[in-house]
Enzyme design. Sequence first.
Site, PDB file in Angstrom:
ATOM      1  N   CYS A 116      49.768  41.408   6.888  1.00  0.00           N
ATOM      2  CA  CYS A 116      49.136  42.598   6.060  1.00  0.00           C
ATOM      3  C   CYS A 116      47.849  41.754   5.718  1.00  0.00           C
ATOM      4  O   CYS A 116      47.669  41.568   4.401  1.00  0.00           O
ATOM      5  CB  CYS A 116      49.890  43.093   4.863  1.00  0.00           C
ATOM      6  SG  CYS A 116      51.267  44.103   5.178  1.00  0.00           S
ATOM      7  N   ALA A 118      44.101  42.532   5.835  1.00  0.00           N
ATOM      8  CA  ALA A 118      42.533  42.802   5.350  1.00  0.00           C
ATOM      9  C   ALA A 118      42.670  42.644   3.589  1.00  0.00           C
ATOM     10  O   ALA A 118      43.616  42.965   3.211  1.00  0.00           O
ATOM     11  CB  ALA A 118      42.500  44.034   5.881  1.00  0.00           C
ATOM     12  N   SER A 121      41.354  37.638   3.247  1.00  0.00           N
ATOM     13  CA  SER A 121      41.188  36.198   2.109  1.00  0.00           C
ATOM     14  C   SER A 121      42.117  35.029   2.429  1.00  0.00           C
ATOM     15  O   SER A 121      41.802  33.968   2.576  1.00  0.00           O
ATOM     16  CB  SER A 121      41.255  36.747   0.478  1.00  0.00           C
ATOM     17  OG  SER A 121      40.711  37.864   0.482  1.00  0.00           O
ATOM     18  N   ASP A 167      50.530  48.587  13.247  1.00  0.00           N
ATOM     19  CA  ASP A 167      51.385  48.763  12.031  1.00  0.00           C
ATOM     20  C   ASP A 167      52.329  47.633  11.945  1.00  0.00           C
ATOM     21  O   ASP A 167      53.342  47.309  12.974  1.00  0.00           O
ATOM     22  CB  ASP A 167      52.420  49.979  12.334  1.00  0.00           C
ATOM     23  CG  ASP A 167      53.055  50.345  11.228  1.00  0.00           C
ATOM     24  OD1 ASP A 167      53.563  49.621  10.357  1.00  0.00           O
ATOM     25  OD2 ASP A 167      53.853  51.494  11.364  1.00  0.00           O
ATOM     26  N   ASP A 185      52.062  39.411   2.721  1.00  0.00           N
ATOM     27  CA  ASP A 185      51.111  39.910   1.566  1.00  0.00           C
ATOM     28  C   ASP A 185      51.224  41.121   1.278  1.00  0.00           C
ATOM     29  O   ASP A 185      50.559  42.077   1.859  1.00  0.00           O
ATOM     30  CB  ASP A 185      49.974  39.162   1.535  1.00  0.00           C
ATOM     31  CG  ASP A 185      49.076  39.563   0.194  1.00  0.00           C
ATOM     32  OD1 ASP A 185      49.666  39.208  -1.010  1.00  0.00           O
ATOM     33  OD2 ASP A 185      47.956  39.570   0.300  1.00  0.00           O
ATOM     34  N   CYS A 239      50.934  41.640  -5.428  1.00  0.00           N
ATOM     35  CA  CYS A 239      50.117  41.028  -6.858  1.00  0.00           C
ATOM     36  C   CYS A 239      50.703  42.182  -8.120  1.00  0.00           C
ATOM     37  O   CYS A 239      49.712  42.772  -8.828  1.00  0.00           O
ATOM     38  CB  CYS A 239      48.728  41.504  -6.554  1.00  0.00           C
ATOM     39  SG  CYS A 239      48.284  43.051  -5.855  1.00  0.00           S
TER      40      CYS A 239
END
Length: 300
Positions: A116, A118, A121, A167, A185, A239
């Site tokens: 995942c 984009a 970073s 996907d 992530d 996060c």
Amino acid sequence: MSKLPKPFVERLENQFGKPAADAISAAFKEQRRPTLRVNALKASDEEVMGLMREDGIQFERIRGIPHAMAVKNRSSSELLESYLAQQGSIYLQGIASMLAPLALDPRPGETVLDLCAAPGSKTTQMAAMMEGKGRIVAVEEDEVRFQKLQNTAWMQGAKMVTPRQADGTLVHHEEPEAYDRVLLDAPCSAEGRISLRDARSYSFWSPKNIAIHAKLQRRLLRSAARTLKPGGTLVYSTCTLAPEENEGMMKWFLGEFPEFAPVEFDLPVSSVRRPGKGMIIALPTKEHEGAFIAKLQKRR
Ligand code: SAM
């Protein structure tokens, strides 16, 4: 400043205790200093530090995170407009975002999947950690975000990154047991990124939103598990602070995939909780947002 949803605050208090929940709520009010990573693929720390000094940019190194610095007298938007950012010598990235690649610890020459990816970073941080050697396949489903990912990889000179619009829940069908390391992530309820300065950061908070994310995370985790080579390493990160998406998710995962075992690791942040073996919650602080990171190894 607006108020956090009451059920969210109650959950925080139940999860971490009142003093820690109060500290987290206080951290949500902070205006943090911008942080950046020197892109080692394009410049050395010494070169960038010299140029920043010439431009009157005051900074300090972030302890324990290679190439990371906090800036004292410039805003993020000012730094983004700077020559250093425009030509890819620095990349603006929060401290919490830098932690999952440190836990995954990819090495030069390896084959890595970023499921995942984009805006890229962590992809480009890993490319720098790998000294541009080896291969990173960076998967992103969303078209607009995929373009950002392509742009980030290009700006950073990360030529070993192959961006792929796909996907992530399906990647394992095409590439079973193909990767040395996988970073998942995952999209999440983003509680660790709440800012009381921006009501949009918590206006979507709801237990239903947590459940929706948990469902997608399970599908992505199944795919991540299957794309790893035997003996490979998986890092799962979010996060958010929601246990359903973090330690609860790992409990489910270890039940579903008994060939995985948690791996202990450390992170260079002070305010942490360890909800189980191989898992760290970085609580939000004055310096950084919140994050959850779990590290697992697939048996040979
Ligand atoms: N790792 C990124 C970084 O450090 O820059 C941040 C990733 S963000 C937390 C999660 C990303 O997953 C979003 O860009 C979202 O569009 C993407 N995503 C959501 N569902 C996906 C899926 N099924 N397959 C691939 N990517 C997906």
